[in-house]
Design an enzyme around this catalytic site. Structure first.
Site, PDB file in Angstrom:
ATOM      1  CE1 TYR A  72     -59.647   2.091  36.979  1.00  0.00           C
ATOM      2  CE2 TYR A  72     -58.892   0.179  38.215  1.00  0.00           C
ATOM      3  CZ  TYR A  72     -59.083   0.834  37.008  1.00  0.00           C
ATOM      4  OH  TYR A  72     -58.721   0.218  35.832  1.00  0.00           O
ATOM      5  CG  ASP A 131     -64.606  -2.764  43.605  1.00  0.00           C
ATOM      6  OD1 ASP A 131     -63.904  -3.749  43.934  1.00  0.00           O
ATOM      7  OD2 ASP A 131     -64.378  -2.079  42.590  1.00  0.00           O
ATOM      8  CE  LYS A 167     -56.141  -5.479  42.690  1.00  0.00           C
ATOM      9  NZ  LYS A 167     -55.197  -5.021  41.687  1.00  0.00           N
TER      10      LYS A 167
END
Length: 434
Positions: free
Chosen positions: A146, A241, A269
């Site tokens: 994702y 990613d 994050k």
């Protein structure tokens, strides 16, 4: 009706599904979502005053625990100076310098506000830079990875190998995903075949080197080595990613564990410490194509927000303390090893496995840790759902989905892990049947 139920009923009248991000709705596990009122250390409390050991950590950022005094102080001091300027600050420069030092594959970067924004911008930039800036069209992603909810990334695999992805969300026209190839994770041969067929038009390959959005799944070294070699050979941009794995699995991210030098990296994050900060960066030869230097446009009013940057910088300082990642990895491994041991003792007939990398972990109601999306889907989802609720009842908050990784913080001490294992022993015992 308790307070959580009242709030959920009220929320559904004004917010679609009652939540502002789908996994929070508990749709895959059933039941009522918990509305959180406060958090401290390894815990948070819901609207009914119940305390939980938190193993989602805001889906990764809370690596030093909730409400760490150094982080809170930095946010308070920054907020007192102003909430947003829409103009450059020295703090932005300091954060960029710090990130480039910690992730040396990046030579320049740009701050944004979310992982979705960073991944979307990285792909646009890759298309503008690949092949010497000749504007290639195709991208490769992998089933189960994702990269945010940008249209071209909301795709599922086509009907056969080397077919282009089909939209996996309503509202995404097929023509937007027609240039996205979706391959199997950890399958080097599919990569070879894709580049043999489309190599001259592949702009980039984007991958989670340690996947966290189909539960925790490690990439194999061969898979990533093949990816790096093919991108180099064909002039495609390799994008790691590391929104989830960056500063979670190691100080230098997953790329430091695998010894891979990507052309671009996407971060999020942890670098925001719980506030909205993300970044995309890479080699100067790629980044020079980004406006205002080049023709690839990207902008953001709140990019580099001073309060969010202060939160992130305070967190980055804490994770660089000597031995931080050794201790974090040991605590996470102790949790996972303990869960597997308890499962064997209490429910020997139940297929259960676990894995961890740094401060990320995965649990699977399956005989072994999966290596692909297909293997993830073979796990016993219903048994996970029963276990999730049994743990929740006992004050342990795991990810409310069998397809999400979990996160341990430095605030999860030995006593917290022991309490988790005590709850798990009871949960395995009560859910072993069926």
């Amino acid at each position: 009706m308790n307070r959580n139920e009242q709030l959920f009923e009220r929320a559904q009248k004004s917010i679609p599904g009652g939540v502002n991000s789908p996994v929070r709705a508990f749709r895959s596990v059933g039941g009522t979502p918990r509305f959180i009122t406060r958090a401290e250390g390894p815990y948070f409390w819901d609207a009914d005053g119940k305390r939980y050991i938190d193993y989602i950590g805001s889906w990764g950022p809370m690596i030093v625990g909730h409400s760490h005094p150094d982080v809170v102080r930095a946010v308070q001091e920054a907020a007192a100076r102003g909430l947003s300027y829409g103009a450059p600050t020295e703090a932005e420069v300091e954060m960029a310098e710090e990130l480039l030092k910690l992730v040396p594959s990046m030579e320049q970067l740009r701050l944004v506000s979310s992982g979705t924004e960073a991944a979307m911008s990285a792909i646009r930039l890759a298309r503008g830079a690949a092949g010497g800036g000749k504007g290639r069209r195709k991208i490769i992603k992998f089933e189960g990875c994702y990269h945010g909810h940008a249209d071209s990334l909301l795709v599922k695999a086509g009907s056969g190998l080397l077919t282009f992805g089909n939209p996996s969300s309503a509202g995404v026209p097929a023509e937007i995903t027609q240039h996205t190839l979706v391959l199997d994770y950890n399958d080097p041969q599919q990569l070879e075949d894709a580049f043999a067929q489309h190599g001259d038009d592949i702009a980039c390959v984007i991958v989670e080197p340690v996947a966290g959005n189909m539960n925790l799944v490690r990439a194999t070294q061969e898979f990533l080595d093949t990816m790096r070699a093919l991108c180099t050979r064909h002039g495609a941009v390799l994008v790691f990613d590391e929104v989830m794995s960056g500063f979670r699995v190691a100080l230098g991210g997953a790329q430091s564990l695998y010894g891979i030098d990507p052309d671009m990296t996407v971060l999020g994050k942890v670098i925001g410490g719980g506030m909205p900060v993300a970044a995309f960066g890479g080699k100067r030869d790629v980044m020079k194509h980004l406006a205002p230097l080049g023709g690839v446009y990207q902008a953001g009013t709140l990019s580099g927000n001073p309060v969010a940057v202060a939160c992130g910088m305070a967190t980055l300082k804490l994770i660089q303390q000597p031995g931080f990642f050794d201790r974090l990895g040991d605590r996470t491994a102790a949790l996972v090893d303990g869960l597997q041991r308890v499962a064997r003792e209490v429910a020997p007939g139940v297929a259960f496995a676990g894995d961890s990398v740094g401060g990320m972990f995965g649990i699977y109601f399956a005989p072994r840790p999966p290596v692909s999306y297909a293997e993830v889907m073979q796990a016993d989802k219903e048994r996970f759902n029963r276990f999730f609720h049994a743990m929740l009842d006992r004050g342990v908050y795991l990810a409310p989905s069998a397809f999400e990784a979990g996160f341990v913080s430095m605030a999860h001490g030995e006593d917290v892990v022991d309490a988790t294992l005590t709850a798990a022993r009871e949960a395995f015992r009560t859910t072993a049947a069926g």
